[in-house]
Design a protein around this motif. Structure first.
Motif, short mmCIF file in Angstrom:
data_model
loop_
_atom_site.label_atom_id
_atom_site.label_comp_id
_atom_site.label_asym_id
_atom_site.label_seq_id
_atom_site.Cartn_x
_atom_site.Cartn_y
_atom_site.Cartn_z
N SER A 278 0.84 -1.20 0.00
CA SER A 278 0.00 0.00 0.00
C SER A 278 0.87 1.25 0.00
O SER A 278 2.02 1.23 0.46
CB SER A 278 -0.92 0.02 1.23
N GLU A 279 0.31 2.33 -0.50
CA GLU A 279 1.03 3.59 -0.52
C GLU A 279 1.34 4.07 0.90
O GLU A 279 2.43 4.57 1.18
CB GLU A 279 0.21 4.65 -1.26
N GLN A 280 0.40 3.87 1.82
CA GLN A 280 0.60 4.30 3.20
C GLN A 280 1.79 3.57 3.84
O GLN A 280 2.63 4.19 4.50
CB GLN A 280 -0.66 4.06 4.02
N ASP A 281 1.88 2.26 3.64
CA ASP A 281 3.01 1.50 4.18
C ASP A 281 4.33 1.97 3.59
O ASP A 281 5.33 2.11 4.29
CB ASP A 281 2.84 0.00 3.91
N ALA A 282 4.34 2.20 2.29
CA ALA A 282 5.56 2.65 1.61
C ALA A 282 5.97 4.03 2.12
O ALA A 282 7.15 4.29 2.35
CB ALA A 282 5.35 2.68 0.11
#
Length: 76
Positions: free
Chosen positions: A44-48
């Motif tokens: 996910s973008e949030q994790d990255a």
């Protein structure tokens, strides 16, 4: 023979669809003094983004890391 060819084609099509869904997120974070952190291959973008910010924070004394960019095809 025709069934075998169609079965091979179907298996190949599933492999292509699966690999297309495997695209991953990666981000870059930087601070005002040039420290940076990056991430790749996150689901996910949030994790990255969080990973890139944490990496940047390890190398900064200013504690002002910000996300510079994120990309949805940053798998390794």
């Amino acid at each position: 023979m025709r069934k075998l060819i169609l079965a091979c084609f179907a298996i190949g099509a599933v492999g292509v669809a699966t690999s297309g869904e495997a695209l991953a997120w990666g981000c870059v974070a930087v601070d005002s003094q040039g420290a940076y952190g990056y991430s790749n291959d996150w689901p996910s973008e949030q994790d990255a983004e969080l990973t890139a910010l944490k990496q940047c924070d390890k190398y900064t004394k200013t504690n002002d890391c910000q996300t510079e960019s994120c990309d949805h095809d940053a798998g390794g």
